[in-house]
Design an enzyme around this catalytic site. Structure first.
Site, short mmCIF file in Angstrom:
data_model
loop_
_atom_site.label_atom_id
_atom_site.label_comp_id
_atom_site.label_asym_id
_atom_site.label_seq_id
_atom_site.Cartn_x
_atom_site.Cartn_y
_atom_site.Cartn_z
N GLU A 290 0.83 -1.20 0.00
CA GLU A 290 0.00 0.00 0.00
C GLU A 290 0.87 1.27 0.00
O GLU A 290 0.46 2.31 -0.50
CB GLU A 290 -0.92 -0.02 1.23
CG GLU A 290 -2.22 0.71 0.99
CD GLU A 290 -3.27 0.43 2.07
OE1 GLU A 290 -3.34 -0.70 2.59
OE2 GLU A 290 -4.00 1.37 2.40
N HIS A 320 7.39 -26.79 0.65
CA HIS A 320 6.72 -27.88 -0.06
C HIS A 320 5.63 -27.37 -0.99
O HIS A 320 4.78 -28.13 -1.42
CB HIS A 320 6.18 -28.89 0.96
CG HIS A 320 7.28 -29.48 1.78
ND1 HIS A 320 7.95 -30.64 1.43
CD2 HIS A 320 7.89 -29.03 2.91
CE1 HIS A 320 8.88 -30.89 2.33
NE2 HIS A 320 8.88 -29.92 3.24
N LYS A 434 -13.09 2.36 -1.88
CA LYS A 434 -13.96 2.75 -0.76
C LYS A 434 -15.07 3.67 -1.29
O LYS A 434 -16.24 3.52 -0.96
CB LYS A 434 -13.16 3.51 0.31
CG LYS A 434 -12.30 2.63 1.22
CD LYS A 434 -11.73 3.47 2.38
CE LYS A 434 -10.89 2.65 3.33
NZ LYS A 434 -10.41 3.35 4.51
O1 PA5 Z 1 -3.12 1.82 5.76
C1 PA5 Z 1 -4.22 2.31 5.60
O2 PA5 Z 1 -4.41 3.53 5.66
C2 PA5 Z 1 -5.43 1.44 5.33
O3 PA5 Z 1 -5.12 0.11 5.14
C3 PA5 Z 1 -6.39 1.55 6.48
O4 PA5 Z 1 -5.80 1.05 7.64
C4 PA5 Z 1 -7.69 0.77 6.20
O5 PA5 Z 1 -8.23 1.14 4.97
C5 PA5 Z 1 -8.69 1.04 7.31
O6 PA5 Z 1 -8.94 2.42 7.41
P1 PA5 Z 1 -9.59 3.03 8.70
O7 PA5 Z 1 -8.65 2.92 9.83
O8 PA5 Z 1 -9.86 4.44 8.35
O9 PA5 Z 1 -10.85 2.26 8.94
#
Ligand code: PA5
Length: 465
Positions: A290, A320, A434
């Protein structure tokens, strides 16, 4: 007592032209030091608030510990409702430190509530949870920084409704929130309801949030020494500030991965040789993917897409299944082995099968020796096949070393993002999904996105069989 990195198997003397000479590495020194300076100069600013977490205010940590103690005393089940960064860290730390069958242990041995992290909205899984917990004896930790994530808020609504039906006004004592202090819906709800609430600092994104209340509260509830974790992270922070490729583990690994990406090695395999570290690979996968998977530079200009696809593996299990590909497949990956110096317990392989030498050779050894030798052997096979790999070794899996490891990966990601020239902390691809979800549900403010979805190219029936 630190973590060691052995990157010999990334070097030309081990894997020929698939690796690097020291001169090639040094050629990036100027760029690497600049990346380090930029990251360090922005410590605590913008989305780099995570760099301050190891040095958290003592009062904040005491509040977490105090509440955690009360929670642990007052419930039999502690359930985290969250997704992405709000879920992967708590899972990874719990699995690393606690008994591997913790929830199945008798209560008097556990000395802490059973622990569950519900990070999906699969109805079967949610229903299954309610089959095994007693919600009257459960505390739910709703974790979402934005306070808007559909999955987490849907879970919250379900749990709230059930608690109200079961407990009437008593439901308030069964929900603890962890969210942004300044924005989003959850903070408004929490204030109105009077839920116990912990704050996620503004400059800490989900995937960098394990060392703030997102990760610290669940860890403390389960009896994990969060001060030792932070101490380990602070130790790593000191080492990772050094403007020196030879002694800064985050900087050298970021450079090695960066150079590997330039060579077309666009897959990063994380392979712990310890079940306790299995979910560290999941946590790392999110952090690396990410943060680095981007098609725009820091200024928002389009660039050739960058990033490495993280792959999770587990030693020896995946020897394996996946290792054939890692040894003899394309030269498109870097394998990171996670090695543990000493296991917290061991199992002797007893004498037996005296007439079957093909089995008897194992006798008199231990399972840890078998596992460690298999790591050695796999690493050898990969290196012989000129497959780039390096090993991160922790003496033992405890809170102190785990804090070091988490912080090391975070710093490595920050430096790698800077070397790639991208914004490490945004996630436009995730936001797009989202927002499309909000539009599909007709959420107010997402009318234009709904229109966009309606006008998107539709499926051609010809291609559905
Ligand atoms: O790293 C990130 O920003 C995302 O993976 C968030 O953790 C995830 O989308 C969840 O978001 P939130 O904490 O706003 O619910």
């Amino acid at each position: 007592m630190s973590i060691t990195i052995n990157y010999n198997n990334m070097m030309a003397h081990k894997i020929g032209d698939k690796g690097f000479t020291w001169e090639q590495i040094v050629a990036t020194k100027k760029q690497a030091i600049q990346a380090l300076k930029t990251v360090q100069a922005n410590r605590g600013l913008g989305m780099q608030g995570w760099m301050q977490l190891p040095h958290a205010d003592k009062a904040e940590i005491s509040k977490i510990k105090k509440t955690a103690k009360q929670i642990a005393k007052s419930c039999d089940y502690f359930v985290v409702l969250g997704i992405g960064g709000s879920a992967l860290g708590p899972t990874a730390v719990f699995t690393a430190i606690k008994h591997l069958y913790f929830n199945q242990l008798p209560k008097k041995v556990r000395k802490a509530p059973q622990f569950y992290v519900i990070d999906n909205v699969d109805p079967e899984r949610m229903n299954a949870l309610f089959d095994i917990i007693d919600i009257k004896k459960t505390i739910f930790n709703v974790v979402t920084k934005s306070g808007a994530t559909s999955e987490t808020m849907a879970q919250y609504l379900i749990v709230l409704d059930m608690l109200k039906k079961e407990l009437g006004d008593g439901y308030k004592d069964h929900i603890v929130c962890t969210t942004s202090q300044n924005r989003g819906n959850l903070i408004k709800i929490a204030k109105e309801e009077g839920f116990e609430t912990f704050y996620i600092p503004d400059g800490v994104g989900g995937r960098f949030s394990e060392l703030c209340p997102v990760g610290l509260l669940p860890a403390a509830v389960e009896g994990i020494d969060i001060s030792a974790m932070l101490k380990g992270a602070a130790h790593m922070d000191r080492i990772c500030k050094k403007a020196d490729l030879k002694s800064n583990p985050a900087l050298i690994t970021a450079v090695l991965q960066y150079l590997s990406m330039k060579q077309g090695k666009n897959i990063s395999v994380m392979m712990p040789y310890a079940d306790s570290l299995k979910y560290i690979a999941d946590w790392y996968a999110q952090l690396w993917a990410e943060s680095l998977g981007k098609n725009k530079d820091k200024e928002g200009r389009e660039i050739d897409p960058v990033g490495q696809t993280p792959v999770k593996a587990l030693g020896v299990t995946d020897q394996h299944s996946q290792v054939q590909l890692y040894a003899n497949g394309p030269f498109d990956k870097v394998v990171t082995f996670l090695e543990v110096g000493s296991f917290r317990g061991d199992t002797d392989i007893p004498q037996g099968c005296p007439d079957v030498p093909d089995v008897n050779f194992l006798c008199g050894n231990t399972l840890s020796t078998l596992l460690t030798n298999e790591l050695f052997a796999t690493r050898y096979a990969l290196t012989k096949a000129k497959m780039a790999n390096y090993t991160i070794k922790m003496d033992v899996v405890d809170e102190y070393h785990l804090g070091q490891l988490l912080y090391l990966f975070e710093m490595q990601t920050a430096y790698a993002g800077e070397l790639l020239g991208i914004d490490t902390y945004n996630q436009p691809g995730v936001e797009e999904g989202k927002n499309a979800t909000y539009a599909l549900f007709g959420k107010k403010g997402y009318e234009a996105k709904a229109e966009e979805l309606n006008n998107a190219p539709q499926d051609n029936q010809e291609y559905i069989i």
